[in-house]
Design an enzyme around this catalytic site. Structure first.
Site, PDB file in Angstrom:
ATOM      1  N   GLU A   1       0.815  -1.217   0.000  1.00 21.18           N
ATOM      2  CA  GLU A   1       0.000   0.000   0.000  1.00 21.18           C
ATOM      3  C   GLU A   1       0.852   1.271   0.000  1.00 21.18           C
ATOM      4  O   GLU A   1       0.370   2.333   0.392  1.00 21.18           O
ATOM      5  CB  GLU A   1      -0.948   0.011   1.209  1.00 21.18           C
ATOM      6  CG  GLU A   1      -1.803  -1.227   1.373  1.00 21.18           C
ATOM      7  CD  GLU A   1      -2.951  -1.322   0.368  1.00 21.18           C
ATOM      8  OE1 GLU A   1      -2.806  -0.801  -0.755  1.00 21.18           O
ATOM      9  OE2 GLU A   1      -3.969  -1.931   0.708  1.00 21.18           O
TER      10      GLU A   1
ATOM     11  N   TYR B   1     -13.343  15.567  20.063  1.00 23.24           N
ATOM     12  CA  TYR B   1     -12.035  14.978  19.730  1.00 23.24           C
ATOM     13  C   TYR B   1     -12.010  14.364  18.341  1.00 23.24           C
ATOM     14  O   TYR B   1     -10.954  14.311  17.701  1.00 23.24           O
ATOM     15  CB  TYR B   1     -11.570  14.002  20.823  1.00 23.24           C
ATOM     16  CG  TYR B   1     -10.680  14.729  21.795  1.00 23.24           C
ATOM     17  CD1 TYR B   1     -11.225  15.630  22.701  1.00 23.24           C
ATOM     18  CD2 TYR B   1      -9.302  14.588  21.754  1.00 23.24           C
ATOM     19  CE1 TYR B   1     -10.417  16.356  23.558  1.00 23.24           C
ATOM     20  CE2 TYR B   1      -8.486  15.306  22.602  1.00 23.24           C
ATOM     21  CZ  TYR B   1      -9.041  16.192  23.500  1.00 23.24           C
ATOM     22  OH  TYR B   1      -8.228  16.920  24.327  1.00 23.24           O
TER      23      TYR B   1
HETATM   24  P1  13P Z   1       0.516  -5.046   3.601  1.00 21.84           P
HETATM   25  O1  13P Z   1       0.750  -6.274   4.453  1.00 21.84           O
HETATM   26  O2  13P Z   1       1.146  -5.193   2.231  1.00 21.84           O
HETATM   27  O3  13P Z   1       0.938  -3.790   4.317  1.00 21.84           O
HETATM   28  O4  13P Z   1      -1.043  -4.938   3.372  1.00 21.84           O
HETATM   29  C1  13P Z   1      -1.887  -5.007   4.497  1.00 21.84           C
HETATM   30  C2  13P Z   1      -3.134  -4.235   4.283  1.00 21.84           C
HETATM   31  O5  13P Z   1      -3.670  -3.692   5.228  1.00 21.84           O
HETATM   32  C3  13P Z   1      -3.728  -4.154   2.935  1.00 21.84           C
HETATM   33  O6  13P Z   1      -4.679  -3.151   2.875  1.00 21.84           O
END
Ligand code: 13P
Length: 210
Positions: free
Chosen positions: A73, A119
Site C-alpha cells: 500500500e 475529539y
Molecule cells: P501489507 O501487508 O502489504 O501492508 O497490506 C496489508 C493491508 O492492510 C492491505 O490493505
C-alpha cells in the site's frame, strides 16, 4: 526526531494498536516521513511484532532502499504525503467500526461520520470522504486518494478501512483511534436523531486546536 527514535516509536505504537484490537493478523500498515525519505511497515507483517531494524526504508521518491519489502500500500501512503505537506505520518487500519461504516451504502460519501464529539473533529477534521473500492495494493487507488486528501486528513476506503494522516506518528495514531471510536458512536446512534456539534462549534474547535 531522528530515524532511530522514529523506528522505535513506530514499532511501539503499532504494537499498542495491535494489542488493543485495532489491527488483526497482518492487516494495516504505518509509515512516517523522515528528512530524506520514509519508513513503512513491511508487507505481510503483523503490527504486533515489528522489528525496528527491519522496517522498510524508502528514499524521497518512495523507492525501496533498505529493510524488508515494503507494504503493497505504498501508493496509499504516497497519495497523502504528496497531497499534504503537513502529513508526517500515515496509518491504515481495518479497524472494525470504521470499516463497518465503510461498508454502508447509504452514508453521505462526502462525510459519512457526522461531528458527534470534539475529539473526532479535533483529530480527524471537518470531513472524511469515502473513496470508492479498490483491490488492496491496486496502484489505481493513488489518484483517487490524492484527490480527496487535499481537503481531508483522513479517508475511508469503501469496504476496506480508514487511512489517516497526522503531523506526527503520534498524531496519526491518535486520529485513527478517535476515528474508530467516532465510528462506534455513529453505529450505536444510527436510527436515532443525536444532537450534533453545530457548524459554529466545529469552527471553534478547528480554530482553537488547529
Ligand atoms: P501489507 O501487508 O502489504 O501492508 O497490506 C496489508 C493491508 O492492510 C492491505 O490493505
Amino acid at each position: 526526531m531522528n530515524e532511530a527514535v522514529t523506528r522505535d516509536l513506530l514499532v511501539e505504537l503499532a504494537a499498542s494498536l495491535f494489542a488493543r484490537g485495532f489491527s488483526v493478523g497482518s492487516a494495516g500498515n504505518i509509515s512516517a516521513r523522515l528528512d530524506d525519505g520514509y519508513l513503512i511497515t513491511p508487507t505481510n507483517s503483523s503490527l504486533g511484532r515489528l522489528d525496528p531494524a527491519r522496517l522498510s526504508r524508502l528514499d524521497a521518491d518512495f523507492r525501496h532502499v533498505g529493510g524488508d519489502a515494503p507494504s503493497k500500500e505504498v501508493f496509499m501512503h504516497r497519495a497523502f504525503y504528496r497531497a499534504r505537506q503537513d502529513a508526517g505520518a500515515v496509518v491504515h487500519l481495518h479497524s472494525t467500526m470504521a470499516t463497518a461504516v465503510a461498508c454502508l451504502p447509504d452514508v453521505d460519501a462526502a462525510n459519512p461520520i457526522p461531528p458527534l464529539t470534539p475529539y473526532f473533529v479535533m483529530r480527524v477534521g471537518r470531513s472524511m470522504p469515502v473513496v470508492e473500492y479498490y483491490r488492496p495494493g491496486d496502484p489505481a487507488m493513488e489518484p483517487a486518494i490524492h484527490a480527496s486528501a487535499h481537503d481531508a486528513r483522513a479517508v475511508l476506503l469503501a469496504n476496506h478501512g480508514p487511512v489517516v494522516s497526522g503531523k506526527t506518528l503520534t498524531d496519526a495514531v491518535y486520529a485513527a483511534e478517535e476515528l474508530e471510536e467516532a465510528a462506534k458512536l455513529y453505529l450505536l446512534l444510527r436510527g436515532t436523531a443525536p444532537r450534533l456539534l453545530t457548524p459554529r462549534q466545529v469552527d471553534d474547535l478547528l480554530t482553537t486546536f488547529g
